[in-house]
Design an enzyme around this catalytic site. Structure first.
Site, PDB file in Angstrom:
ATOM      1  N   LYS A 134       0.833  -1.205   0.000  1.00  0.00           N
ATOM      2  CA  LYS A 134       0.000   0.000   0.000  1.00  0.00           C
ATOM      3  C   LYS A 134       0.870   1.259   0.000  1.00  0.00           C
ATOM      4  O   LYS A 134       0.688   2.166  -0.808  1.00  0.00           O
ATOM      5  CB  LYS A 134      -0.906   0.009   1.236  1.00  0.00           C
ATOM      6  CG  LYS A 134      -1.727   1.266   1.343  1.00  0.00           C
ATOM      7  CD  LYS A 134      -2.223   1.579   2.731  1.00  0.00           C
ATOM      8  CE  LYS A 134      -1.245   1.937   3.757  1.00  0.00           C
ATOM      9  NZ  LYS A 134      -1.382   3.213   4.448  1.00  0.00           N
ATOM     10  N   ASN A 135       1.835   1.313   0.904  1.00  0.00           N
ATOM     11  CA  ASN A 135       2.614   2.543   1.021  1.00  0.00           C
ATOM     12  C   ASN A 135       3.517   2.777  -0.189  1.00  0.00           C
ATOM     13  O   ASN A 135       3.852   3.920  -0.502  1.00  0.00           O
ATOM     14  CB  ASN A 135       3.449   2.539   2.312  1.00  0.00           C
ATOM     15  CG  ASN A 135       2.569   2.750   3.537  1.00  0.00           C
ATOM     16  OD1 ASN A 135       1.404   3.108   3.407  1.00  0.00           O
ATOM     17  ND2 ASN A 135       3.133   2.528   4.723  1.00  0.00           N
ATOM     18  N   ARG A 140       1.156  14.494  13.477  1.00  0.00           N
ATOM     19  CA  ARG A 140       2.102  14.049  12.451  1.00  0.00           C
ATOM     20  C   ARG A 140       2.372  15.242  11.553  1.00  0.00           C
ATOM     21  O   ARG A 140       1.686  15.462  10.565  1.00  0.00           O
ATOM     22  CB  ARG A 140       1.525  12.865  11.670  1.00  0.00           C
ATOM     23  CG  ARG A 140       1.426  11.612  12.516  1.00  0.00           C
ATOM     24  CD  ARG A 140       0.671  10.531  11.812  1.00  0.00           C
ATOM     25  NE  ARG A 140       1.425   9.855  10.782  1.00  0.00           N
ATOM     26  CZ  ARG A 140       0.900   8.900   9.990  1.00  0.00           C
ATOM     27  NH1 ARG A 140      -0.349   8.547  10.122  1.00  0.00           N
ATOM     28  NH2 ARG A 140       1.644   8.317   9.079  1.00  0.00           N
ATOM     29  N   ARG A 169      -8.427   0.085   4.765  1.00  0.00           N
ATOM     30  CA  ARG A 169      -7.561   1.103   4.144  1.00  0.00           C
ATOM     31  C   ARG A 169      -6.277   0.474   3.622  1.00  0.00           C
ATOM     32  O   ARG A 169      -5.759   0.890   2.595  1.00  0.00           O
ATOM     33  CB  ARG A 169      -7.187   2.177   5.176  1.00  0.00           C
ATOM     34  CG  ARG A 169      -8.311   3.103   5.520  1.00  0.00           C
ATOM     35  CD  ARG A 169      -7.812   4.228   6.377  1.00  0.00           C
ATOM     36  NE  ARG A 169      -6.672   4.897   5.733  1.00  0.00           N
ATOM     37  CZ  ARG A 169      -5.991   5.878   6.258  1.00  0.00           C
ATOM     38  NH1 ARG A 169      -6.305   6.342   7.438  1.00  0.00           N
ATOM     39  NH2 ARG A 169      -4.969   6.432   5.614  1.00  0.00           N
ATOM     40  N   ASP A 173       4.838   0.156  11.928  1.00  0.00           N
ATOM     41  CA  ASP A 173       3.587  -0.382  11.397  1.00  0.00           C
ATOM     42  C   ASP A 173       3.351  -1.846  11.795  1.00  0.00           C
ATOM     43  O   ASP A 173       2.337  -2.438  11.392  1.00  0.00           O
ATOM     44  CB  ASP A 173       3.567  -0.271   9.860  1.00  0.00           C
ATOM     45  CG  ASP A 173       3.300   1.157   9.405  1.00  0.00           C
ATOM     46  OD1 ASP A 173       2.913   1.985  10.242  1.00  0.00           O
ATOM     47  OD2 ASP A 173       3.492   1.427   8.199  1.00  0.00           O
ATOM     48  N   CYS A 231      -3.833  12.881  13.568  1.00  0.00           N
ATOM     49  CA  CYS A 231      -4.393  11.584  13.218  1.00  0.00           C
ATOM     50  C   CYS A 231      -4.543  10.785  14.493  1.00  0.00           C
ATOM     51  O   CYS A 231      -4.267  11.281  15.570  1.00  0.00           O
ATOM     52  CB  CYS A 231      -3.505  10.852  12.231  1.00  0.00           C
ATOM     53  SG  CYS A 231      -2.058  10.167  12.991  1.00  0.00           S
TER      54      CYS A 231
HETATM   55  C1  UD1 Z   1       4.905   6.612   6.615  1.00  0.00           C
HETATM   56  C2  UD1 Z   1       3.938   5.484   6.401  1.00  0.00           C
HETATM   57  C3  UD1 Z   1       3.394   4.999   7.747  1.00  0.00           C
HETATM   58  C4  UD1 Z   1       4.544   4.624   8.678  1.00  0.00           C
HETATM   59  C5  UD1 Z   1       5.556   5.759   8.773  1.00  0.00           C
HETATM   60  C6  UD1 Z   1       6.803   5.374   9.531  1.00  0.00           C
HETATM   61  C7  UD1 Z   1       2.978   5.942   4.256  1.00  0.00           C
HETATM   62  C8  UD1 Z   1       1.809   6.410   3.480  1.00  0.00           C
HETATM   63  N1  UD1 Z   1       2.852   5.969   5.589  1.00  0.00           N
HETATM   64  O1  UD1 Z   1       4.192   7.675   7.245  1.00  0.00           O
HETATM   65  O2  UD1 Z   1       2.588   3.850   7.495  1.00  0.00           O
HETATM   66  O3  UD1 Z   1       4.035   4.366   9.965  1.00  0.00           O
HETATM   67  O4  UD1 Z   1       5.972   6.158   7.449  1.00  0.00           O
HETATM   68  O5  UD1 Z   1       7.429   4.305   8.921  1.00  0.00           O
HETATM   69  O6  UD1 Z   1       3.962   5.515   3.715  1.00  0.00           O
HETATM   70  N2  UD1 Z   1       7.944  13.904  10.939  1.00  0.00           N
HETATM   71  C9  UD1 Z   1       8.161  15.226  11.251  1.00  0.00           C
HETATM   72  N3  UD1 Z   1       7.972  16.166  10.261  1.00  0.00           N
HETATM   73  C10 UD1 Z   1       7.588  15.824   9.006  1.00  0.00           C
HETATM   74  C11 UD1 Z   1       7.373  14.483   8.704  1.00  0.00           C
HETATM   75  C12 UD1 Z   1       7.561  13.527   9.692  1.00  0.00           C
HETATM   76  O7  UD1 Z   1       8.499  15.556  12.374  1.00  0.00           O
HETATM   77  O8  UD1 Z   1       7.428  16.730   8.165  1.00  0.00           O
HETATM   78  C13 UD1 Z   1       8.145  12.856  11.978  1.00  0.00           C
HETATM   79  C14 UD1 Z   1       6.886  12.094  12.316  1.00  0.00           C
HETATM   80  O9  UD1 Z   1       6.103  12.761  13.276  1.00  0.00           O
HETATM   81  C15 UD1 Z   1       7.454  10.778  12.811  1.00  0.00           C
HETATM   82  C16 UD1 Z   1       8.714  10.607  11.973  1.00  0.00           C
HETATM   83  O10 UD1 Z   1       9.012  11.883  11.434  1.00  0.00           O
HETATM   84  O11 UD1 Z   1       7.819  10.875  14.161  1.00  0.00           O
HETATM   85  C17 UD1 Z   1       8.592   9.619  10.838  1.00  0.00           C
HETATM   86  O12 UD1 Z   1       7.400   9.898  10.122  1.00  0.00           O
HETATM   87  P1  UD1 Z   1       7.295   9.644   8.564  1.00  0.00           P
HETATM   88  O13 UD1 Z   1       8.347   8.679   8.143  1.00  0.00           O
HETATM   89  O14 UD1 Z   1       7.236  10.945   7.867  1.00  0.00           O
HETATM   90  O15 UD1 Z   1       5.867   8.976   8.455  1.00  0.00           O
HETATM   91  P2  UD1 Z   1       4.835   9.123   7.279  1.00  0.00           P
HETATM   92  O16 UD1 Z   1       5.544   9.361   6.011  1.00  0.00           O
HETATM   93  O17 UD1 Z   1       3.737  10.050   7.672  1.00  0.00           O
END
Ligand code: UD1
Length: 422
Positions: free
Chosen positions: A22-23, A121, A398, A306, A116
């Site tokens: 999915k991701n 996030r 989802r 995850d 969320c």
């Molecule tokens: C993606 C995955 C999600 C998974 C996560 C971590 C998808 C669609 N979703 O989510 O299933 O749980 O990776 O492997 O692929 N952060 C910041 N600022 C930002 C972005 C992230 O501080 O702008 C922090 C987040 O709060 C978190 C960490 O970085 O603590 C990692 O998050 P991130 O890898 O960005 O997760 P997602 O991409 O949202």
């Protein structure tokens, strides 16, 4: 919203085909905004997030059709540069249209995702990365308004303060059509990110360092559409592997990439399960209760956040206590009070929980709070005595294609009760 009615006490046995990730799909679908034409994405999972993203792309003018797990995208006629709240509120990954729209069309308007179910996030890194590439960004009325001065982003050096899957995906897509050279450091290593980078190179991008945290990207003037096969879903595979071990079963997962599952497999083996890998198949066998094994989530190739909720469910049967620590999303423990309803003994803490295995579980009504939490509830219900109801399986839909059908084909007893309003 649909409900699962689950009879406990079943044992999983047989073969199951793991779907595309999915991701990874969500990361490669928006590449169609970078080049006009026809894309065929095979092994696309047929799940709600893919439908939501297809609808979002549709609202931008992309024609999207999913048949037999092949997603056909036609991006010949982009008509809008705006991702409205109605789509983004359903799925944070909607923000992935920001990078490609900005990069190719010099403009994008994307609703801010907001919070969320497992805490705040932020998307600050996505925005900082775009700004580093020259974008002018304003936040107004809950929307990100982004423009590239003179219509084109400029290559730059950018360091991700935190390793972020989403920010890496977005900034890479922004950089491939930028003018000049971009160096990204501390880019995420998750397979979903590297598979995107590989696809972009097939489209004509010039990305070096794929599979490392430093990416050197030489911007190009245009890209072409391609056909691509989505990588297997390592989280779905981990879920089925843990469900197999939890039920003392014997299940072979087909269509997996075992390299993507190393951290989970190692922990499974420590717990006493046997894991045999043959090519793209992985057989998981367990004939005892597991030894308690602690896990701590980390960025790839560490133990995935995850999969921590599913690990907690697995440890419900352990011969002792196991500590589950989530360093990525410290509040991702919404499943704990629901597992209590089934009779689990779990102590909560700051960014961790301790599962005390071996307590008898009995069927109850529980509520899904997010995608992976629902998977953990379904797993626990399969070992509880009697019948459980898992509400709001919308969440599980989802990210899992036909999960109840796949589990039932292995011997589970799960019935979907359709919501009346649907
Ligand atoms: C993606 C995955 C999600 C998974 C996560 C971590 C998808 C669609 N979703 O989510 O299933 O749980 O990776 O492997 O692929 N952060 C910041 N600022 C930002 C972005 C992230 O501080 O702008 C922090 C987040 O709060 C978190 C960490 O970085 O603590 C990692 O998050 P991130 O890898 O960005 O997760 P997602 O991409 O949202």
């Amino acid at each position: 919203m649909d409900t699962f009615i689950i009879e406990g006490g079943t044992r999983l046995q047989g073969h199951v085909k793991i779907s595309g990730a999915k991701n990874a799909s969500l990361a490669i679908m928006p590449t169609c905004l970078l080049a006009p034409g026809h894309f065929h994405l095979s092994n696309t999972p047929n799940n709600r997030d893919v439908w939501t993203f297809s609808r979002l792309l549709g609202s931008l003018g992309v024609h999207a059709e999913l048949n037999d797990n092949i997603l056909h995208l036609d991006s010949s006629n982009i008509t809008s540069f705006e991702a409205p709240y109605e789509h983004v509120k359903k799925m944070r990954a909607s923000i992935y249209v920001l990078g490609p729209l900005l990069s190719r069309y010099g403009q994008a308007k994307v609703s801010l995702p907001g919070g969320c179910n497992f805490g705040p996030r932020p998307v600050d890194l996505h925005l900082k990365g775009m700004e580093k590439l020259g974008a002018e960004i304003t936040l107004e009325g809950g929307y990100i308004n982004a423009r590239a001065p003179k219509g084109r982003l400029q290559g730059a050096r950018f360091h991700f303060d935190i390793s972020s899957v989403g920010a890496s995906v977005n900034v890479i897509m922004a950089a491939v059509l930028a003018q000049g050279h971009t160096t990204l450091t501390n880019a995420a290593l998750e397979p979903e990110v590297t598979s995107l980078a590989r696809m972009l190179n097939k489209m004509g991008a010039k990305i070096e360092g794929i599979g490392t945290t430093t990416l050197e990207i030489q911007g190009v003037d245009e890209l072409k559409p391609v056909n691509e096969e989505t990588i297997p879903d390592r989280i779905e595979a981990a879920t089925f592997a843990l469900a197999a071990a939890l039920t003392r079963g014997n299940v072979t997962l087909d269509n997996v990439n075992p390299y993507h599952l190393t951290s989970v497999v190692q922990k499974l083996e420590e717990s006493g399960a046997t894991v045999d890998v043959t090519g793209e198949s992985m057989q998981v066998t367990m004939d005892d209760d597991p030894e308690p094994v602690d896990i701590t989530t980390a960025t790839y190739p560490g133990f995935p956040t995850d999969t921590q909720a599913q690990w907690a469910a697995y440890m419900l049967r352990a011969k002792g206590s196991a500590r589950i620590t989530d360093t990525i999303y410290p509040t991702r423990f919404g499943y704990v009070p629901e597992l209590h309803r089934l009779g689990a003994s779990i102590e909560g803490g700051d960014a961790y929980c301790i599962v005390k295995g071996g307590h008898k579980l009995t069927g109850a009504t529980v509520m899904s709070s997010d995608l992976r939490a629902s998977a953990s509830l379904v797993m626990a219900a399969m070992i509880a005595e009697g019948t459980s109801e898992v509400l709001r399986v919308y969440h599980i839909d989802r990210g899992y294609e036909s999960i109840e059908k796949k589990l039932n084909s292995l011997g589970a007893r799960i019935r979907r009760e359709r919501a009346k309003e649907e």
